[in-house]
Design an enzyme around this catalytic site. Structure first.
Site, mmCIF file in Angstrom:
data_model
loop_
_atom_site.group_PDB
_atom_site.id
_atom_site.type_symbol
_atom_site.label_atom_id
_atom_site.label_comp_id
_atom_site.label_asym_id
_atom_site.label_seq_id
_atom_site.Cartn_x
_atom_site.Cartn_y
_atom_site.Cartn_z
ATOM 1 C CG ASP A 191 -2.614 -3.175 -16.980
ATOM 2 O OD1 ASP A 191 -3.113 -2.703 -15.948
ATOM 3 O OD2 ASP A 191 -1.882 -4.187 -16.981
ATOM 4 C CD GLU A 218 4.274 2.705 -9.198
ATOM 5 O OE1 GLU A 218 3.214 2.443 -8.598
ATOM 6 O OE2 GLU A 218 5.110 1.824 -9.497
ATOM 7 N N GLY A 232 0.783 -1.238 0.000
ATOM 8 C CA GLY A 232 0.000 0.000 0.000
ATOM 9 C C GLY A 232 0.811 1.283 0.000
ATOM 10 C CB SER A 233 4.229 2.291 -1.048
ATOM 11 O OG SER A 233 4.298 2.136 -2.437
ATOM 12 C CG ASN A 234 1.285 3.833 -5.606
ATOM 13 O OD1 ASN A 234 1.639 4.906 -6.078
ATOM 14 N ND2 ASN A 234 1.837 2.680 -5.950
ATOM 15 C CG HIS A 265 0.568 -0.824 -15.449
ATOM 16 N ND1 HIS A 265 0.298 -2.106 -15.011
ATOM 17 C CD2 HIS A 265 1.464 -0.952 -16.459
ATOM 18 C CE1 HIS A 265 0.989 -2.965 -15.736
ATOM 19 N NE2 HIS A 265 1.704 -2.301 -16.613
ATOM 20 C CG MET A 278 -1.565 -7.055 -7.223
ATOM 21 S SD MET A 278 -1.127 -5.790 -8.464
ATOM 22 C CE MET A 278 0.145 -6.664 -9.344
ATOM 23 C CG ASP A 288 -10.865 0.581 -20.925
ATOM 24 O OD1 ASP A 288 -10.223 -0.394 -20.443
ATOM 25 O OD2 ASP A 288 -10.585 1.084 -22.026
ATOM 26 C CD GLU A 289 -16.940 -3.106 -20.729
ATOM 27 O OE1 GLU A 289 -16.861 -4.096 -21.475
ATOM 28 O OE2 GLU A 289 -17.957 -2.410 -20.606
HETATM 29 C C1 GAR Z 1 2.850 -0.568 -7.693
HETATM 30 O O1 GAR Z 1 4.101 -0.607 -8.318
HETATM 31 C C2 GAR Z 1 1.742 -0.482 -8.709
HETATM 32 O O2 GAR Z 1 2.069 0.311 -9.824
HETATM 33 C C3 GAR Z 1 1.592 -1.918 -9.115
HETATM 34 O O3 GAR Z 1 1.684 -2.635 -7.901
HETATM 35 C C4 GAR Z 1 2.540 -1.908 -7.012
HETATM 36 C C5 GAR Z 1 1.811 -1.724 -5.718
HETATM 37 O O4 GAR Z 1 2.652 -1.159 -4.755
HETATM 38 N N1 GAR Z 1 0.352 -2.167 -9.769
HETATM 39 C C6 GAR Z 1 0.201 -3.003 -10.781
HETATM 40 O O5 GAR Z 1 1.118 -3.678 -11.230
HETATM 41 C C7 GAR Z 1 -1.209 -3.076 -11.341
HETATM 42 N N2 GAR Z 1 -1.191 -3.684 -12.642
HETATM 43 P P1 GAR Z 1 2.063 -0.518 -3.448
HETATM 44 O O6 GAR Z 1 1.202 -1.605 -2.783
HETATM 45 O O7 GAR Z 1 3.271 -0.200 -2.624
HETATM 46 O O8 GAR Z 1 1.275 0.698 -3.834
#
Ligand code: GAR
Length: 203
Positions: free
Chosen positions: A145, A174, A12-14, A109, A90, A141-142
């Site tokens: 990515d 990100e 969950g860093s984002n 992404h 994911m 969208d449907e």
């Molecule tokens: C991030 O790098 C994000 O871009 C990627 O998962 C990671 C989650 O990190 N997402 C994907 O690959 C989606 N297709 P986080 O849990 O530290 O935010």
């Protein structure tokens, strides 16, 4: 207030970067209404609880996608969510989910789409020999990515990079990109020309 629902499956860093941006008033008018995960042991859920945010696990294991997504949509509605941010969620979401929040679901992404959709994309970029990499924030969208791109940030690929070092360099971008993209969408100062996200009122 615009109420954001975060969906995550990992550390969950984002999500933390978005929460921090809100705390620092860099996203005025936005608040996190709920954090949801399909994985009960996702570390991001614990972080959300420690920040005093509602955090719920809605396990997906062994469940039909439609059934699981219906429960996710209901939880988002219960928390009166206006915008959904996939932050390392994911799991592919169903068309029904996409239609429940039209042009209000964002995803981040870790590649410069349309290059390298899917999984392990930093390693793919390295193996392919790409000289630049980066991240993309897009509407969902449907297709996977695939939705209209809100913004991208670019990093160099260095000769000495490993998938880990490249991932770390992209992750820094990100955290900047997601907050910026949310601010842009919440401002409403844009329109979509087909796939093209363009700012309104450009001179
Ligand atoms: C991030 O790098 C994000 O871009 C990627 O998962 C990671 C989650 O990190 N997402 C994907 O690959 C989606 N297709 P986080 O849990 O530290 O935010």
């Amino acid at each position: 207030m615009q109420r954001i629902g975060i969906l995550l499956s990992g550390r969950g860093s984002n999500f933390i970067a978005i929460a921090e941006a809100i705390r620092q008033r860099r996203l005025p008018g936005a608040e996190i209404a709920v954090v949801l995960s399909n994985l009960p042991n996702a570390a991001g859920l614990e972080v959300a609880r420690s920040l005093g945010l509602p955090a719920l696990a809605i396990p997906s294991a062994g469940r039909k996608r439609a059934e699981h997504d219906a429960e996710m949509i209901a939880a988002l509605h219960n928390h009166r969510v206006d915008m959904v941010c996939l932050a390392g969620y994911m799991r592919i979401i169903s068309p029904e989910f996409v239609h429940a929040f039209p042009n209000r679901i964002l995803n981040i992404h870790p590649s410069l789409l349309p290059a390298f959709p899917g999984l392990d994309v930093q390693a793919q970029a390295l193996e392919y020999g790409a000289k630049v990499a980066g991240c993309t924030v897009h509407f969902v969208d449907e297709a996977v990515d695939h939705g209209a791109i809100i913004l991208q940030r670019v990093v160099p690929v260095l000769d000495e990079d490993t998938p880990e070092s490249l991932s770390a360099r992209i992750l820094v971008e990100e955290h900047i990109a997601y907050t910026e993209a949310i601010a842009r969408v919440l401002s409403g100062e844009y329109h979509l020309l087909g796939r093209r996200y363009v700012l309104r009122n450009r001179p």
